[in-house]
Design a protein around this motif. Structure first.
Motif, PDB file in Angstrom:
ATOM      1  N   VAL A  59     -14.937  -2.840 115.388  1.00  0.00           N
ATOM      2  CA  VAL A  59     -15.417  -2.549 114.394  1.00  0.00           C
ATOM      3  C   VAL A  59     -14.461  -0.953 114.797  1.00  0.00           C
ATOM      4  O   VAL A  59     -13.988  -0.577 113.054  1.00  0.00           O
ATOM      5  N   ILE A  60     -14.349   0.036 115.049  1.00  0.00           N
ATOM      6  CA  ILE A  60     -13.333   0.793 115.079  1.00  0.00           C
ATOM      7  C   ILE A  60     -11.771   0.826 114.323  1.00  0.00           C
ATOM      8  O   ILE A  60     -11.457   0.934 113.349  1.00  0.00           O
ATOM      9  N   GLU A  61     -11.650  -0.522 114.798  1.00  0.00           N
ATOM     10  CA  GLU A  61      -9.939  -1.289 114.521  1.00  0.00           C
ATOM     11  C   GLU A  61     -10.352  -1.012 112.940  1.00  0.00           C
ATOM     12  O   GLU A  61      -9.593  -0.541 111.779  1.00  0.00           O
ATOM     13  N   HIS A  66      -9.644   0.891 106.997  1.00  0.00           N
ATOM     14  CA  HIS A  66      -9.971   1.164 105.644  1.00  0.00           C
ATOM     15  C   HIS A  66     -10.384   2.492 105.509  1.00  0.00           C
ATOM     16  O   HIS A  66      -9.301   3.256 104.602  1.00  0.00           O
ATOM     17  N   VAL A  67     -10.435   3.458 106.248  1.00  0.00           N
ATOM     18  CA  VAL A  67     -10.211   4.587 106.365  1.00  0.00           C
ATOM     19  C   VAL A  67      -8.683   5.317 105.816  1.00  0.00           C
ATOM     20  O   VAL A  67      -8.602   6.034 105.022  1.00  0.00           O
ATOM     21  N   VAL A  90      -0.904   1.372 106.823  1.00  0.00           N
ATOM     22  CA  VAL A  90      -1.471   0.196 105.145  1.00  0.00           C
ATOM     23  C   VAL A  90       0.018   0.159 104.413  1.00  0.00           C
ATOM     24  O   VAL A  90       0.583   0.715 104.248  1.00  0.00           O
ATOM     25  N   PRO A  91       0.646  -1.279 103.719  1.00  0.00           N
ATOM     26  CA  PRO A  91       1.452  -1.061 102.832  1.00  0.00           C
ATOM     27  C   PRO A  91       1.232  -0.512 101.138  1.00  0.00           C
ATOM     28  O   PRO A  91       0.577  -0.132 101.376  1.00  0.00           O
ATOM     29  N   ALA A  92       2.046  -0.279 100.650  1.00  0.00           N
ATOM     30  CA  ALA A  92       1.991   0.188  98.888  1.00  0.00           C
ATOM     31  C   ALA A  92       0.288  -0.399  98.281  1.00  0.00           C
ATOM     32  O   ALA A  92       0.272   0.301  97.593  1.00  0.00           O
ATOM     33  N   ALA A  93       0.197  -1.260  98.458  1.00  0.00           N
ATOM     34  CA  ALA A  93      -1.080  -1.791  97.967  1.00  0.00           C
ATOM     35  C   ALA A  93      -2.166  -2.081  98.185  1.00  0.00           C
ATOM     36  O   ALA A  93      -2.704  -2.931  99.143  1.00  0.00           O
ATOM     37  N   PRO A  94      -2.545  -0.873  98.893  1.00  0.00           N
ATOM     38  CA  PRO A  94      -4.173  -0.576  99.826  1.00  0.00           C
ATOM     39  C   PRO A  94      -5.596  -1.800  99.417  1.00  0.00           C
ATOM     40  O   PRO A  94      -5.892  -2.206 100.141  1.00  0.00           O
ATOM     41  N   ALA A  95      -5.052  -1.914  98.285  1.00  0.00           N
ATOM     42  CA  ALA A  95      -6.501  -2.538  97.460  1.00  0.00           C
ATOM     43  C   ALA A  95      -6.126  -3.814  97.967  1.00  0.00           C
ATOM     44  O   ALA A  95      -7.499  -5.140  98.765  1.00  0.00           O
ATOM     45  N   GLU A  96      -5.203  -4.301  97.759  1.00  0.00           N
ATOM     46  CA  GLU A  96      -5.127  -5.956  98.373  1.00  0.00           C
ATOM     47  C   GLU A  96      -4.959  -5.730 100.312  1.00  0.00           C
ATOM     48  O   GLU A  96      -5.360  -7.237 100.462  1.00  0.00           O
ATOM     49  N   TYR A  97      -4.019  -5.394 100.488  1.00  0.00           N
ATOM     50  CA  TYR A  97      -4.400  -5.011 102.077  1.00  0.00           C
ATOM     51  C   TYR A  97      -5.750  -5.192 102.345  1.00  0.00           C
ATOM     52  O   TYR A  97      -5.920  -5.737 103.240  1.00  0.00           O
ATOM     53  N   LYS A  99      -8.486  -6.647 100.581  1.00  0.00           N
ATOM     54  CA  LYS A  99      -9.204  -7.940 100.640  1.00  0.00           C
ATOM     55  C   LYS A  99      -8.236  -8.529 102.081  1.00  0.00           C
ATOM     56  O   LYS A  99      -9.598  -9.538 102.496  1.00  0.00           O
ATOM     57  N   ASN A 100      -7.290  -8.872 102.018  1.00  0.00           N
ATOM     58  CA  ASN A 100      -6.421  -9.363 103.016  1.00  0.00           C
ATOM     59  C   ASN A 100      -7.644  -9.113 105.214  1.00  0.00           C
ATOM     60  O   ASN A 100      -7.829  -9.648 105.357  1.00  0.00           O
ATOM     61  N   LEU A 101      -7.638  -7.816 104.555  1.00  0.00           N
ATOM     62  CA  LEU A 101      -8.648  -7.266 105.749  1.00  0.00           C
ATOM     63  C   LEU A 101     -10.322  -8.066 106.315  1.00  0.00           C
ATOM     64  O   LEU A 101     -10.097  -8.255 107.683  1.00  0.00           O
ATOM     65  N   ASP A 102     -10.715  -7.707 104.787  1.00  0.00           N
ATOM     66  CA  ASP A 102     -12.132  -8.245 105.008  1.00  0.00           C
ATOM     67  C   ASP A 102     -12.446 -10.397 105.358  1.00  0.00           C
ATOM     68  O   ASP A 102     -12.869 -10.394 106.355  1.00  0.00           O
ATOM     69  N   ALA A 103     -10.688 -10.445 104.866  1.00  0.00           N
ATOM     70  CA  ALA A 103     -11.177 -11.566 104.897  1.00  0.00           C
ATOM     71  C   ALA A 103     -10.424 -12.555 106.386  1.00  0.00           C
ATOM     72  O   ALA A 103     -11.395 -12.965 107.015  1.00  0.00           O
ATOM     73  N   ASN A 104      -9.550 -11.495 106.915  1.00  0.00           N
ATOM     74  CA  ASN A 104      -8.993 -12.108 107.957  1.00  0.00           C
ATOM     75  C   ASN A 104     -10.611 -11.831 109.314  1.00  0.00           C
ATOM     76  O   ASN A 104     -10.426 -12.074 110.613  1.00  0.00           O
TER      77      ASN A 104
END
Length: 119
Positions: A59-61, A66-67, A90-97, A99-104
Protein backbone atom coordinates in the motif's frame (compact mmCIF):
# COMPACT_ATOMS: atom_id res chain seq x y z
CA UNK A 1 8.10 12.13 14.62
CA UNK A 2 10.80 13.55 12.43
CA UNK A 3 10.38 15.96 9.59
CA UNK A 4 12.53 15.81 6.50
CA UNK A 5 12.78 18.93 4.36
CA UNK A 6 9.64 20.39 5.96
CA UNK A 7 7.50 17.34 5.20
CA UNK A 8 5.65 15.73 8.06
CA UNK A 9 6.50 12.08 8.63
CA UNK A 10 3.90 9.60 9.87
CA UNK A 11 4.91 6.36 11.57
CA UNK A 12 2.77 3.35 10.61
CA UNK A 13 2.98 0.12 12.57
CA UNK A 14 1.75 -3.15 11.06
CA UNK A 15 0.00 -5.95 12.93
CA UNK A 16 3.24 -7.96 12.94
CA UNK A 17 5.15 -5.11 14.61
CA UNK A 18 7.06 -3.62 11.67
CA UNK A 19 7.25 0.16 11.55
CA UNK A 20 7.21 2.29 8.42
CA UNK A 21 7.91 6.02 8.28
CA UNK A 22 6.18 7.75 5.38
CA UNK A 23 5.47 11.30 4.35
CA UNK A 24 2.02 12.45 5.42
CA UNK A 25 1.07 13.11 1.79
CA UNK A 26 1.73 9.44 0.99
CA UNK A 27 -0.16 8.19 4.05
CA UNK A 28 -3.14 10.41 3.17
CA UNK A 29 -3.63 8.49 -0.09
CA UNK A 30 -5.17 5.68 1.96
CA UNK A 31 -8.71 6.61 2.97
CA UNK A 32 -8.50 4.61 6.22
CA UNK A 33 -5.19 6.18 7.22
CA UNK A 34 -6.43 9.62 6.14
CA UNK A 35 -9.36 9.34 8.58
CA UNK A 36 -7.02 8.29 11.39
CA UNK A 37 -4.76 11.29 10.69
CA UNK A 38 -7.73 13.66 10.48
CA UNK A 39 -9.00 12.29 13.81
CA UNK A 40 -5.55 13.08 15.26
CA UNK A 41 -4.46 9.54 16.12
CA UNK A 42 -0.85 10.22 15.08
CA UNK A 43 0.81 11.18 18.39
CA UNK A 44 2.61 7.85 18.77
CA UNK A 45 2.22 6.71 15.18
CA UNK A 46 -0.64 4.73 13.74
CA UNK A 47 -1.07 1.13 14.78
CA UNK A 48 -2.77 -0.80 11.99
CA UNK A 49 -3.86 -3.92 13.84
CA UNK A 50 -5.53 -5.60 10.86
CA UNK A 51 -2.75 -4.96 8.33
CA UNK A 52 0.42 -7.06 8.13
CA UNK A 53 3.74 -5.66 6.91
CA UNK A 54 3.50 -7.32 3.48
CA UNK A 55 0.19 -5.60 2.71
CA UNK A 56 1.25 -2.32 4.31
CA UNK A 57 4.44 -2.16 2.25
CA UNK A 58 2.41 -2.80 -0.93
CA UNK A 59 0.00 0.00 0.00
CA UNK A 60 2.81 2.42 0.85
CA UNK A 61 4.54 1.72 -2.46
CA UNK A 62 1.27 2.20 -4.35
CA UNK A 63 0.44 5.44 -2.53
CA UNK A 64 3.96 6.76 -3.01
CA UNK A 65 3.73 6.21 -6.77
CA UNK A 66 0.39 8.05 -6.85
CA UNK A 67 1.88 11.01 -4.97
CA UNK A 68 4.87 11.09 -7.33
CA UNK A 69 2.61 10.98 -10.38
CA UNK A 70 0.41 13.78 -9.03
CA UNK A 71 3.50 15.89 -8.36
CA UNK A 72 4.79 15.22 -11.87
CA UNK A 73 1.39 16.07 -13.34
CA UNK A 74 1.09 19.38 -11.47
CA UNK A 75 4.66 20.39 -12.31
CA UNK A 76 3.88 20.10 -16.02
CA UNK A 77 1.70 23.11 -16.72
CA UNK A 78 2.02 22.69 -20.47
CA UNK A 79 1.37 18.95 -20.38
CA UNK A 80 4.54 18.25 -22.37
CA UNK A 81 6.98 15.43 -21.85
CA UNK A 82 8.85 15.55 -18.60
CA UNK A 83 12.53 14.92 -18.40
CA UNK A 84 13.19 11.90 -16.24
CA UNK A 85 15.64 11.97 -13.39
CA UNK A 86 17.23 9.35 -11.18
CA UNK A 87 14.85 9.91 -8.26
CA UNK A 88 11.57 9.57 -10.14
CA UNK A 89 9.95 6.44 -11.53
CA UNK A 90 7.09 8.36 -13.11
CA UNK A 91 7.20 8.62 -16.92
CA UNK A 92 6.16 11.61 -19.04
CA UNK A 93 2.46 10.58 -19.08
CA UNK A 94 1.37 10.33 -15.40
CA UNK A 95 -2.31 9.58 -16.22
CA UNK A 96 -1.40 6.56 -18.36
CA UNK A 97 1.19 5.50 -15.79
CA UNK A 98 -1.44 5.55 -13.01
CA UNK A 99 -3.92 3.63 -15.14
CA UNK A 100 -1.34 0.88 -15.70
CA UNK A 101 -0.24 0.99 -12.05
CA UNK A 102 -3.83 0.53 -10.86
CA UNK A 103 -4.45 -2.32 -13.30
CA UNK A 104 -1.30 -4.16 -12.23
CA UNK A 105 -1.85 -3.51 -8.53
CA UNK A 106 -5.03 -5.59 -8.48
CA UNK A 107 -3.46 -8.56 -10.28
CA UNK A 108 -3.15 -10.53 -7.06
CA UNK A 109 -5.08 -13.35 -5.41
CA UNK A 110 -8.48 -12.73 -3.81
CA UNK A 111 -7.17 -12.93 -0.25
CA UNK A 112 -4.61 -10.21 -0.97
CA UNK A 113 -7.27 -8.04 -2.65
CA UNK A 114 -9.39 -8.33 0.49
CA UNK A 115 -6.44 -7.37 2.71
CA UNK A 116 -5.62 -4.40 0.46
CA UNK A 117 -9.20 -3.19 0.61
CA UNK A 118 -8.94 -2.93 4.40
CA UNK A 119 -6.27 -0.27 4.03
Amino acid sequence: MAAAEGKKIIKLKSSDGKEFEVEQAVAMESQMIRHMIEDDYTDNGLSLRNVDSKILSMVIEYCNKHVQAKAANTSEFGGGARASNATSAVPAAPAEYLKNLDANFVKVDKATIFDLMLV
